[in-house]
Design a protein around this motif. Structure first.
Motif, short mmCIF file in Angstrom:
data_model
loop_
_atom_site.label_atom_id
_atom_site.label_comp_id
_atom_site.label_asym_id
_atom_site.label_seq_id
_atom_site.Cartn_x
_atom_site.Cartn_y
_atom_site.Cartn_z
N SER A 42 24.44 30.97 39.47
CA SER A 42 24.28 32.13 38.59
C SER A 42 23.85 33.39 39.34
N GLN A 43 23.66 33.30 40.64
CA GLN A 43 23.29 34.48 41.42
C GLN A 43 24.41 35.51 41.39
N ARG A 44 24.04 36.77 41.40
CA ARG A 44 25.01 37.87 41.37
C ARG A 44 25.35 38.33 42.79
N LEU A 45 26.63 38.59 42.97
CA LEU A 45 27.12 39.14 44.23
C LEU A 45 27.05 40.67 44.15
N MET A 46 27.31 41.34 45.23
CA MET A 46 27.22 42.80 45.25
C MET A 46 28.19 43.45 44.27
N ASP A 47 29.32 42.81 43.98
CA ASP A 47 30.31 43.39 43.06
C ASP A 47 30.00 43.06 41.59
N GLY A 48 28.89 42.37 41.32
CA GLY A 48 28.47 42.08 39.96
C GLY A 48 28.86 40.71 39.45
N ARG A 49 29.84 40.06 40.09
CA ARG A 49 30.23 38.71 39.67
C ARG A 49 29.15 37.72 40.07
N THR A 50 29.10 36.62 39.32
CA THR A 50 28.22 35.53 39.76
C THR A 50 28.97 34.74 40.83
N ILE A 51 28.24 33.90 41.53
CA ILE A 51 28.88 33.03 42.52
C ILE A 51 29.89 32.12 41.82
N ALA A 52 29.53 31.61 40.64
CA ALA A 52 30.46 30.76 39.89
C ALA A 52 31.73 31.53 39.53
N GLU A 53 31.61 32.79 39.15
CA GLU A 53 32.80 33.59 38.83
C GLU A 53 33.67 33.81 40.06
N SER A 54 33.03 33.97 41.21
CA SER A 54 33.78 34.11 42.45
C SER A 54 34.57 32.85 42.75
N ILE A 55 33.95 31.70 42.55
CA ILE A 55 34.63 30.42 42.75
C ILE A 55 35.73 30.26 41.71
N ALA A 56 35.48 30.68 40.48
CA ALA A 56 36.50 30.60 39.42
C ALA A 56 37.73 31.42 39.80
N GLU A 57 37.52 32.58 40.38
CA GLU A 57 38.65 33.41 40.81
C GLU A 57 39.47 32.69 41.88
N LEU A 58 38.80 32.03 42.81
CA LEU A 58 39.49 31.26 43.85
C LEU A 58 40.28 30.12 43.22
N VAL A 59 39.68 29.38 42.31
CA VAL A 59 40.34 28.24 41.67
C VAL A 59 41.57 28.71 40.87
N ALA A 60 41.41 29.78 40.13
CA ALA A 60 42.55 30.31 39.36
C ALA A 60 43.68 30.73 40.28
N SER A 61 43.35 31.38 41.36
CA SER A 61 44.37 31.84 42.31
C SER A 61 45.11 30.67 42.95
N LEU A 62 44.37 29.69 43.43
CA LEU A 62 45.00 28.52 44.05
C LEU A 62 45.81 27.72 43.02
N GLY A 63 45.34 27.68 41.79
CA GLY A 63 45.97 26.86 40.76
C GLY A 63 47.28 27.42 40.23
N ARG A 64 47.51 28.72 40.39
CA ARG A 64 48.72 29.34 39.83
C ARG A 64 50.01 28.70 40.33
N SER A 65 50.00 28.23 41.55
CA SER A 65 51.23 27.63 42.10
C SER A 65 51.34 26.13 41.79
N HIS A 66 50.47 25.65 40.90
CA HIS A 66 50.49 24.23 40.54
C HIS A 66 50.48 24.04 39.03
N LEU A 67 51.21 24.90 38.32
CA LEU A 67 51.28 24.82 36.86
C LEU A 67 52.26 23.75 36.43
N GLY A 68 51.90 23.05 35.37
CA GLY A 68 52.79 22.04 34.80
C GLY A 68 53.46 22.56 33.55
N ALA A 69 54.25 21.72 32.92
CA ALA A 69 54.99 22.08 31.72
C ALA A 69 54.05 22.47 30.57
N SER A 70 52.84 21.98 30.58
CA SER A 70 51.86 22.28 29.53
C SER A 70 51.28 23.68 29.65
#
Length: 166
Positions: A42-70
């Motif tokens: 829950s710590q905030r980074l200099m840009d205002g995001r939390t560390i968890a939000e930063s990791i979420a952005e990474l996960v979303a980015s990596l996951g885009r090329s692995h979408l299924g039919a659903s």
């Protein structure tokens, strides 16, 4: 052979990518349900995001090329049900990730976190509970088996209400 694995996203893309693309799925730790995780996630980074939000952005980015039919990615996210407001905010960052949501029940997570994280069709969350079910306290003259069955039924009802099927 494992169909899904959980990985530590705090290693970055190097710790996630090797597990993608073999037909199975990956859950990356984003916002865990344990109270000790609060100190870091829950710590905030200099840009205002939390560390968890930063990791979420990474996960979303990596996951885009692995979408299924659903419409969901085979790269999901561990997002604890114990922090409902944060779970909702993380859903905004990761609309295509299935959320593995530990912390339901004994750790304090409940229906509110689940309801806000499902998509319009009631999909996108996988809820886990252990202690609240297997250590359910018998009431009145109930047996431990009845207490466990009742706790499992209450959880199923909550998940069903969140998904819009009950």
């Amino acid at each position: 052979l494992a169909q899904w694995v959980t990985v530590n996203a705090y290693f970055g893309a190097d710790g996630i990518s090797p597990f993608l693309g073999d037909g199975g799925g990956v859950f990356a730790l984003v916002r865990t349900s344990n109270t000790g995780g609060d100190a870091l996630q829950s710590q905030r980074l200099m840009d205002g995001r939390t560390i968890a939000e930063s990791i979420a952005e990474l996960v979303a980015s990596l996951g885009r090329s692995h979408l299924g039919a659903s419409g969901f990615s085979s790269l999901g996210a561990v997002v604890g049900a114990t922090q409902p407001r944060e779970a909702v905010a993380l859903r905004e960052w990761m609309p295509q990730q299935v959320f593995l949501m530990p912390g339901y029940g004994a750790q304090g997570g409940g229906l509110d976190a689940l309801t806000e994280c499902v998509d319009e069709q009631g999909r996108g969350v996988l809820v886990s509970a252990s202690r609240s079910v297997i250590y359910a306290e018998p009431e009145g003259g109930d047996t431990w088996q009845q207490a466990v069955a009742d706790a499992a039924r209450r959880m199923a009802d909550d998940v069903g209400r969140a998904a819009g099927v009950r």
